[in-house]
Design a protein around this motif. Sequence first.
Motif, PDB file in Angstrom:
ATOM      1  N   THR A 217      52.256 -55.247  21.717  1.00 28.54           N
ATOM      2  CA  THR A 217      51.713 -53.804  21.325  1.00 28.54           C
ATOM      3  C   THR A 217      50.964 -53.272  22.595  1.00 28.54           C
ATOM      4  O   THR A 217      50.522 -52.104  22.429  1.00 28.54           O
ATOM      5  CB  THR A 217      50.854 -53.937  20.326  1.00 28.54           C
ATOM      6  OG1 THR A 217      49.847 -54.947  20.297  1.00 28.54           O
ATOM      7  CG2 THR A 217      51.840 -54.581  18.918  1.00 28.54           C
ATOM      8  N   ASN A 238      57.715 -50.787  20.296  1.00 27.99           N
ATOM      9  CA  ASN A 238      56.659 -50.499  19.228  1.00 27.99           C
ATOM     10  C   ASN A 238      55.440 -50.934  19.965  1.00 27.99           C
ATOM     11  O   ASN A 238      54.670 -51.905  19.603  1.00 27.99           O
ATOM     12  CB  ASN A 238      57.174 -51.492  18.179  1.00 27.99           C
ATOM     13  CG  ASN A 238      56.116 -51.320  17.031  1.00 27.99           C
ATOM     14  OD1 ASN A 238      55.517 -50.183  16.780  1.00 27.99           O
ATOM     15  ND2 ASN A 238      55.845 -52.498  16.420  1.00 27.99           N
ATOM     16  N   HIS A 261      55.909 -44.691  19.919  1.00 32.00           N
ATOM     17  CA  HIS A 261      54.835 -44.976  18.913  1.00 32.00           C
ATOM     18  C   HIS A 261      53.572 -44.910  19.730  1.00 32.00           C
ATOM     19  O   HIS A 261      52.532 -45.539  19.065  1.00 32.00           O
ATOM     20  CB  HIS A 261      55.418 -46.109  18.257  1.00 32.00           C
ATOM     21  CG  HIS A 261      56.503 -46.047  17.469  1.00 32.00           C
ATOM     22  ND1 HIS A 261      56.754 -45.488  16.366  1.00 32.00           N
ATOM     23  CD2 HIS A 261      57.782 -46.521  17.944  1.00 32.00           C
ATOM     24  CE1 HIS A 261      58.073 -45.482  16.099  1.00 32.00           C
ATOM     25  NE2 HIS A 261      58.737 -46.119  16.966  1.00 32.00           N
TER      26      HIS A 261
END
Length: 441
Positions: A217, A238, A261
């Motif tokens: 992330t 992601n 994202h």
Amino acid sequence: MSTISNIVLVSFLYILLVCLILHTTAQDSSREALEVTIGIGSGSKDSDLSKGCSVEHHSPPFKLNCPLPRTHIATQPALPSIREVLAFADQRLAIVYPVIQKFKSIITSDPLGITKTWVGSDICSYKGFYCDNPPDNKSAVAVASIDFNGFQMSAPTLDDFLDQLPDIALFHANSNNFSGTLSPNIAKLRYLYELDISNNQFSGPFPTAVLGMSGLTFLDIRFNLFTGSVPAQIFTQNLEALFINNNNLMIQLPENIGNTHVLLLTLANNKFNGPLPRTIFKAFSALSEVLLLNDLLTGCIPYEIGLLKEAVLFDAGNNQLTGPLPFSLACLQNLEQLNLAGNLLFGMVPEVVCELGKFVNLSLSDNYFTHVGPQCRVLIERGVLDVRNNCIPDLPFQRSVVDCANFFAHPRFCPRMWSYTYIPCYHFPYSSSIPEMAPSP
């Protein structure tokens, strides 16, 4: 004749018997001497034998059959294994111990003496290493995170170190002098979700191994020497934070960047080229900082820049952007710093932009603007707005007439010019309809 033969035979057997008895006696003496030498004989025997072997108790031609003097020879013990010497709190720590020690052996500089703490079986107390219970076994203890930030250590590679830490979840190593490339084996680190190797000397192509890491992330590879193209897939992974600025990466920003994202993104100081995709601003609408400076971006700034409602800082200075400033910048109510210096922008500086109340720095220098209104002049007087080196006739420190004339002798046009007066956050008096979102030309 037979009598003589019998006598000879008996004599031979007698001699043989005597030799056998003497041989047996010598063996017993040697054994006793050996027992005394290795310390298993009694004290009296030791005393008697020592006395019996003294020269003063014998006179030639007797031959002494004495034990060698007792000597204590230091024998080298067998080297024990690591497991016999070190007691680890968990088998997982025992597995990574040689990995850490091998990495320690290739560190060429450690000015803060960090590696002096990397001794013994208590790996969890090593400076920079942190242990926790791994997700697959809450009763186990493993190296879960590493924080080398600011340690200033030097090493030629992280290969066979980072990729050999099976339970690592966070790896932070910014501001060191690590180099080499990132091993593709890092893709096997199933728990890794934060990777920060910024401000080092890593080189080679973009580390594509991260593309297969679904749990990742946070990726920070800025301030390194990575080169080549950036795979478009990275923008749709992601990720919540992607920092790839200050390398030598190049790519034309893809249209799919609008599907990202990412909440924190920096692309500055690379070689990104081509126009700004209109979708990029919708994707970045939640970003507080948008950094696109010092690249090779071209084309016009679309009105969709007005969608950056959360932006506090927008910096696209030192590119090749052209065209007028969109009125939609008036929607950036939280904007404190706007840097578009060093481009090919022209026309008027919109008053609605200068009316934004939170500006601390508005840099439009080194462009080809031709007009500023009253509100913008107030910002100039306050030192907030910088319009030096433009083509504004009544202001000081502007380009020469010849320079401005040469620029305007080659007209530049932007698609959908009518959209430049559109303000998405309100309509009247600038526009009454919302332009259709379409791919960039």
